[in-house]
Design a protein around this motif. Structure first.
Motif, PDB file in Angstrom:
ATOM      1  N   TYR A 153       5.028  -5.469 -25.001  1.00  9.93           N
ATOM      2  CA  TYR A 153       4.650  -5.977 -23.686  1.00  9.93           C
ATOM      3  C   TYR A 153       5.593  -5.398 -22.640  1.00  9.93           C
ATOM      4  O   TYR A 153       6.782  -5.248 -22.887  1.00  9.93           O
ATOM      5  CB  TYR A 153       4.746  -7.508 -23.635  1.00  9.93           C
ATOM      6  N   LEU A 167       1.319  -8.284 -16.387  1.00 12.30           N
ATOM      7  CA  LEU A 167       1.863  -8.184 -17.738  1.00 12.30           C
ATOM      8  C   LEU A 167       0.890  -7.362 -18.571  1.00 12.30           C
ATOM      9  O   LEU A 167      -0.315  -7.633 -18.571  1.00 12.30           O
ATOM     10  CB  LEU A 167       2.044  -9.575 -18.352  1.00 12.30           C
ATOM     11  N   SER A 227       5.916  -5.178 -17.993  1.00 10.49           N
ATOM     12  CA  SER A 227       5.355  -5.722 -16.758  1.00 10.49           C
ATOM     13  C   SER A 227       5.720  -4.865 -15.561  1.00 10.49           C
ATOM     14  O   SER A 227       6.688  -4.116 -15.590  1.00 10.49           O
ATOM     15  CB  SER A 227       5.850  -7.157 -16.544  1.00 10.49           C
ATOM     16  N   TYR A 228       4.902  -4.988 -14.541  1.00  8.67           N
ATOM     17  CA  TYR A 228       5.175  -4.437 -13.217  1.00  8.67           C
ATOM     18  C   TYR A 228       5.330  -5.628 -12.285  1.00  8.67           C
ATOM     19  O   TYR A 228       4.513  -6.549 -12.318  1.00  8.67           O
ATOM     20  CB  TYR A 228       4.039  -3.544 -12.731  1.00  8.67           C
ATOM     21  N   ILE A 229       6.364  -5.598 -11.462  1.00 10.51           N
ATOM     22  CA  ILE A 229       6.628  -6.700 -10.546  1.00 10.51           C
ATOM     23  C   ILE A 229       6.878  -6.146  -9.153  1.00 10.51           C
ATOM     24  O   ILE A 229       7.625  -5.182  -8.982  1.00 10.51           O
ATOM     25  CB  ILE A 229       7.840  -7.530 -11.016  1.00 10.51           C
ATOM     26  N   SER A 244       2.614  -9.462  -9.756  1.00 14.82           N
ATOM     27  CA  SER A 244       3.081  -9.069 -11.082  1.00 14.82           C
ATOM     28  C   SER A 244       1.903  -8.882 -12.024  1.00 14.82           C
ATOM     29  O   SER A 244       0.849  -9.479 -11.844  1.00 14.82           O
ATOM     30  CB  SER A 244       4.062 -10.083 -11.665  1.00 14.82           C
TER      31      SER A 244
END
Length: 75
Positions: A63, A51, A65-67, A49
């Motif tokens: 903000y 952020l 995120s990539y998960i 992940s």
């Protein structure tokens, strides 16, 4: 699990906008003794992940995120 936070502002609270490249796997075996960890299977960390802050200052922006899912796709 290892969490790494990068200081992304300077002493005047201005956002640092330098690009940061990071590996998908981080091998800390060469430094594990120096930071007090035992050698072994815990020397390699897989990125799952990220952020990200998008904005011009610490006081504004968004903000996101990539998960990494267990199916290996990033969302």
């Amino acid at each position: 699990i290892m969490i790494v936070q990068l200081k992304r502002f300077d002493n005047f609270m201005r956002k640092v906008k330098n690009f940061v490249r990071y590996p998908r796997e981080l091998d800390i075996s060469k430094i594990s003794d120096k930071i007090g960890l035992d050698h072994g299977k815990n020397d390699i960390f897989e990125l799952y992940s990220v952020l990200i802050h998008e904005g011009f200052s610490l006081n504004s922006g968004h903000y996101f995120s990539y998960i990494k899912h267990k199916n290996k796709n990033w969302y």
